[in-house]
Design an enzyme around this catalytic site. Structure first.
Site, PDB file in Angstrom:
ATOM      1  N   ASP A 366       0.843  -1.207   0.000  1.00  0.00           N
ATOM      2  CA  ASP A 366       0.000   0.000   0.000  1.00  0.00           C
ATOM      3  C   ASP A 366       0.872   1.249   0.000  1.00  0.00           C
ATOM      4  O   ASP A 366       2.078   1.207  -0.325  1.00  0.00           O
ATOM      5  CB  ASP A 366      -0.974  -0.067   1.192  1.00  0.00           C
ATOM      6  CG  ASP A 366      -2.294   0.620   0.920  1.00  0.00           C
ATOM      7  OD1 ASP A 366      -2.336   1.868   1.046  1.00  0.00           O
ATOM      8  OD2 ASP A 366      -3.284  -0.054   0.571  1.00  0.00           O
ATOM      9  N   ASP A 367       0.296   2.349   0.375  1.00  0.00           N
ATOM     10  CA  ASP A 367       0.900   3.675   0.352  1.00  0.00           C
ATOM     11  C   ASP A 367       2.265   3.707   1.063  1.00  0.00           C
ATOM     12  O   ASP A 367       2.398   3.150   2.154  1.00  0.00           O
ATOM     13  CB  ASP A 367      -0.085   4.613   1.066  1.00  0.00           C
ATOM     14  CG  ASP A 367       0.243   6.063   0.872  1.00  0.00           C
ATOM     15  OD1 ASP A 367       1.277   6.354   0.267  1.00  0.00           O
ATOM     16  OD2 ASP A 367      -0.558   6.898   1.336  1.00  0.00           O
ATOM     17  N   ASP A 478      -6.060   4.742  -5.716  1.00  0.00           N
ATOM     18  CA  ASP A 478      -6.671   5.490  -4.611  1.00  0.00           C
ATOM     19  C   ASP A 478      -6.914   6.942  -5.026  1.00  0.00           C
ATOM     20  O   ASP A 478      -6.322   7.443  -5.997  1.00  0.00           O
ATOM     21  CB  ASP A 478      -5.710   5.409  -3.413  1.00  0.00           C
ATOM     22  CG  ASP A 478      -6.413   5.572  -2.072  1.00  0.00           C
ATOM     23  OD1 ASP A 478      -7.580   5.983  -2.056  1.00  0.00           O
ATOM     24  OD2 ASP A 478      -5.768   5.293  -1.039  1.00  0.00           O
ATOM     25  N   MET A 479      -7.744   7.647  -4.283  1.00  0.00           N
ATOM     26  CA  MET A 479      -8.023   9.068  -4.541  1.00  0.00           C
ATOM     27  C   MET A 479      -8.475   9.642  -3.203  1.00  0.00           C
ATOM     28  O   MET A 479      -9.571   9.361  -2.752  1.00  0.00           O
ATOM     29  CB  MET A 479      -9.153   9.138  -5.581  1.00  0.00           C
ATOM     30  CG  MET A 479      -9.387  10.453  -6.242  1.00  0.00           C
ATOM     31  SD  MET A 479     -10.512  11.519  -5.353  1.00  0.00           S
ATOM     32  CE  MET A 479     -10.897  12.733  -6.578  1.00  0.00           C
ATOM     33  N   ASP A 548     -12.990   2.456   4.532  1.00  0.00           N
ATOM     34  CA  ASP A 548     -11.834   2.287   5.424  1.00  0.00           C
ATOM     35  C   ASP A 548     -12.262   1.691   6.753  1.00  0.00           C
ATOM     36  O   ASP A 548     -11.416   1.359   7.581  1.00  0.00           O
ATOM     37  CB  ASP A 548     -11.141   3.640   5.658  1.00  0.00           C
ATOM     38  CG  ASP A 548     -10.177   3.965   4.538  1.00  0.00           C
ATOM     39  OD1 ASP A 548      -9.862   3.058   3.745  1.00  0.00           O
ATOM     40  OD2 ASP A 548      -9.747   5.125   4.446  1.00  0.00           O
TER      41      ASP A 548
HETATM   42  C1  DGJ Z   1      -7.072   5.412   1.800  1.00  0.00           C
HETATM   43  C2  DGJ Z   1      -7.428   3.984   1.538  1.00  0.00           C
HETATM   44  O1  DGJ Z   1      -8.790   3.794   1.695  1.00  0.00           O
HETATM   45  C3  DGJ Z   1      -6.635   3.095   2.482  1.00  0.00           C
HETATM   46  O2  DGJ Z   1      -6.999   1.767   2.303  1.00  0.00           O
HETATM   47  C4  DGJ Z   1      -5.178   3.303   2.230  1.00  0.00           C
HETATM   48  O3  DGJ Z   1      -4.835   2.854   0.949  1.00  0.00           O
HETATM   49  C5  DGJ Z   1      -4.816   4.760   2.387  1.00  0.00           C
HETATM   50  N1  DGJ Z   1      -5.661   5.620   1.602  1.00  0.00           N
HETATM   51  C6  DGJ Z   1      -3.385   5.011   2.011  1.00  0.00           C
HETATM   52  O4  DGJ Z   1      -3.066   6.323   2.008  1.00  0.00           O
END
Ligand code: DGJ
Length: 730
Positions: A366-367, A478-479, A548
């Site tokens: 992920d990020d 993602d956004m 989330d």
């Molecule tokens: C928001 C996403 O919903 C999360 O799952 C995660 O990827 C974060 N962004 C990462 O910044």
């Protein structure tokens, strides 16, 4: 034939399975809406328009043309002619006037369904699946042509709509509102159902009776949003899951929208859906066209459940595309809630190594793997590997993960730029901004101007380098922020208000390029959780991160609301650690798995750190997921419990299309003292057939008994407990 034209009544009839939709061309060439609902024999229904009710007839009483205009059920109402209800179309003509006036010109009917250029839309897999009607209207004074496009699906109670406007004159015209659909109801006795919420509590269902005036949900955030979803159902007051009439509307679009019902002076209802006209304008030069996105309209004569199942069938077969359309998705483990930004290649490998031993099939990084990103305050736009974090490079990590027999997936946020980034330092003008104004920071980032091809090309170039550098088989797109100060350095003054829509078209363009160039990659959309859970995104990605909020109890509501029109197979759902990071609640590991199994299923935790007991139960959870995933992906979904009405329990089912088996899931949210067992009535089974529950093959019960008398659910000890039953036809 599913679409016919009747010369005598000058009307069009579209038949979609057991639904019909009727339009009529009336005096002066206006197009009127006659009927939408359960299928009817062929007959002249123009009396429903009440054309002869004085004083509202133009021929007999021209003095009162305005009253006529204000009451005719228009199929596509225009601004400025005396129809004071909300309109679908308004313009600024060459002289700057807003009035427009569309009259019937011609029609054509053909098999199949057209592509909407640059836009996501439902499609047919073969031309005999649907028929299309195009009705062309013209405004001679404004020199515009508008083509209303309707498709009726043969075997589904679905009619889709969109509109294409063409400038057929010599002068520029501005469109100031182009909604995609208007439907008139001959009653005000309807409830309006919408899906509203916020971050971490998306798509909560709200239902209220319509009242005089306008009631709407919308987005002006540049995305479909956490706050409102581009979905609305209008239904009879008594409609429930299984009975009553329901009309579902869903906008195949991922930007600003409006969904509005208006109860008028004569207690009729006008429903409208389209791109939000707030801050919208579109300049049409001679010969140019504008196409508005599609609205999917579903009719159900058997309640909300059937409406949802129709949407699910349509989206699974006629919207979702690509290799994973009909395939089981790999069971993934995502490191976001496991590590947040604090990881290294070695840490990821350790997670993958442990996960692979348990049967998990893909690691998603992920990020935080790019630029110098250690928090959410830098590096968006710098899509090159953060060397000191991903020691040895990306390919080495991916190869190591692959050598465990696991796939590898990666996170991008391609639409964003951090002020602290090489990209922003070099191209500050590439961010969406109003010249001379301070830019609003949100999650420490700005939004890139996706109306610009050079910006999209640059970002895509960086993404390609990463994708080509290693065996990447999944992308999470993602956004994480909404739009502010919406203006572009690349658009002329008279086109600035096009940016909201051009931005969405730019996102679609890049997703289209990505999915075309990398057909093997599984794309999952995401927007700060579930802020872009809409049919537009589903066209590009077969799954979308639902929220989330991964707490199993909160997810019951989120997944319930989402299932109103979106198939469960598209809902990104993970088992996470406890206490839950969003609400602090601790639920049993098994319940978390049962709730995530309704969606795409995966894990989002540090599998090296959870308790041995939880870890040991993962292989059995995966086996359970595998056993039932086919039913979840292809079966009919039935909502049984409703956490919005009774938050002590929830239940749902997936029934095979041939009714040969069914999965029943029950969650006891709160245990109660001294209660007898709860009777829960099953749904969707074959009445005539006998079923047994897998763990108890000697007891047979008819589908009729299971549905009419129900089963007794009892003896569950404690809060947040779940139970799964598998019914199989004898
Ligand atoms: C928001 C996403 O919903 C999360 O799952 C995660 O990827 C974060 N962004 C990462 O910044």
């Amino acid at each position: 034939m599913s679409i016919t034209y009747n010369e005598k009544s000058n009307s069009f009839k579209l038949t979609a399975n057991n639904t019909c939709y009727i339009l009529s061309v009336v005096s002066e060439g206006y197009l009127a809406h006659v009927y939408f609902g359960k299928v009817l024999p062929d007959e002249n229904l123009n009396y429903l328009l009440r054309l002869d009710e004085n004083p509202f007839t133009p021929e007999t009483n021209n003095r009162d043309r305005a009253s006529f205009m204000d009451t005719l059920p228009f199929e596509y109402p225009c601004f400025g002619l005396g129809d004071y209800r909300e309109h679908a179309l308004s313009i600024l003509d060459k002289n700057g006037a807003s009035t427009c006036d569309l009259r019937y010109k011609s029609y054509k009917i053909y098999d199949g369904k057209p592509v909407l250029e640059g836009l996501p839309a439902t499609f047919t897999n073969s031309p005999d699946e649907a028929q299309t009607l195009e009705i062309t209207m013209e405004d001679k004074a404004a020199e515009l042509e508008a083509t209303l496009i309707y498709t009726a699906f043969e075997k589904l109670d679905v009619i889709t709509r969109s509109i294409r406007i063409k400038n057929v004159g010599q002068d520029n015209v501005k469109l100031t509102r182009v909604y995609s659909a208007c439907v008139e109801f001959d009653t005000d006795k309807l409830d309006m159902i919408t899906l509203n919420g916020s971050w971490a509590r998306e798509r909560a269902l709200e239902r209220a009776p319509l009242h005089h005036g306008k009631q709407s949900v919308d987005s002006m955030r540049g995305e479909s949003s956490h706050q409102s979803n581009p979905f609305t159902a209008l239904c009879s007051h008594k409609a429930d899951e299984d009975s009553g009439e329901a009309y579902g509307f869903n906008f195949v679009y991922s930007g600003n929208f409006v969904s509005q019902a208006e109860v008028t002076q004569h207690k009729k209802t006008r429903y409208l859906m389209g791109i939000n006209s707030n801050d919208f304008e579109w300049l049409l030069e001679p010969d140019e066209k504008f196409t508005a996105p599609e609205v999917v309209m579903v009719y159900s004569d058997s309640g909300l459940g059937k409406m949802s199942r129709t949407f699910h069938d349509l989206y699974r077969n006629n919207l979702v595309r690509g290799e994973y359309k009909d395939k089981r998705r790999p069971i993934l483990i995502n490191n976001w809630e496991a590590t947040y930004f604090n990881f290294t290649a070695e840490k990821l490998y350790q997670i993958a190594e442990q996960a692979s031993k348990l049967g998990i099939e893909m690691l998603v990084m992920d990020d935080g793997w790019f630029g110098h990103r250690d928090a959410d305050n830098s590096s968006l736009g710098d899509w090159f590997v953060y060397d000191s974090k991903i020691e040895g490079g990306l390919k080495a990590l991916v190869d190591r993960v692959n050598s465990l027999g696991m796939k590898f997936g990666i996170w991008f946020e391609p639409e964003m730029v951090s002020p602290d980034s090489q990209l922003y330092r070099e191209h500050p003008d590439w961010a969406i901004q109003v010249k001379g104004r301070e830019l609003t920071l949100c999650r420490e980032q700005y939004v890139l101007d996706y109306s610009r091809k050079d910006v999209r090309d640059y970002i895509y170039g960086l993404m390609r380098k990463i994708l080509d550098s290693a065996n990447i088989e999944y992308i999470k797109w993602d956004m994480n922020r909404q739009l502010t100060e919406v203006a572009s350095n690349a658009l002329p003054r008279e086109r600035q208000r096009e940016l909201w829509h051009r931005y969405v078209l730019g996102v679609y363009d890049l997703m289209n390029r990505l999915t075309t160039d990398y057909p093997h990659i599984l794309l999952e959309n995401c927007s700060g959780g579930g802020a872009r859970f809409d049919p537009g995104m589903l066209y590009y990605s077969p799954q979308i991160w639902c929220s989330d909020d991964t707490d199993a109890v909160e997810r019951l509501k989120i997944q319930y609301g989402t299932s109103m029109c979106y198939p469960c197979s598209a809902m990104g759902a993970h088992v996470s650690d406890c206490p839950n990071h969003t609400v602090g609640r601790s639920t049993p590991f098994s319940t978390r798995a049962h709730v995530a199994m309704v969606g795409t299923f995966g894990y989002e935790l540090d599998v090296t750190k959870i308790s041995q007991e939880d870890r040991d139960s993962i292989p059995a959870q995966i086996a359970e997921f595998n056993r039932y995933n086919m039913l979840v992906r292809t079966g009919d979904h039935y909502r049984i419990g409703n956490m919005f009405e009774d938050n002590t329990w929830d239940a749902w089912m997936f029934v095979a299309k041939d009714k040969s088996e069914a999965l029943f899931e029950f969650v006891q949210v709160l245990g109660r003292p001294n209660e007898r067992s709860r009777s829960v009535k099953l749904k969707g089974l074959d009445r005539e057939v006998y079923y047994y529950e897998e763990s108890n093959p000697d007891v047979l019960l008819s589908g009729a008994a299971l549905m009419q008398c129900g089963i007794n659910i009892g003896g569950i000890w404690g809060d947040y407990q779940s139970k799964i039953l598998h019914f199989i036809k004898k």
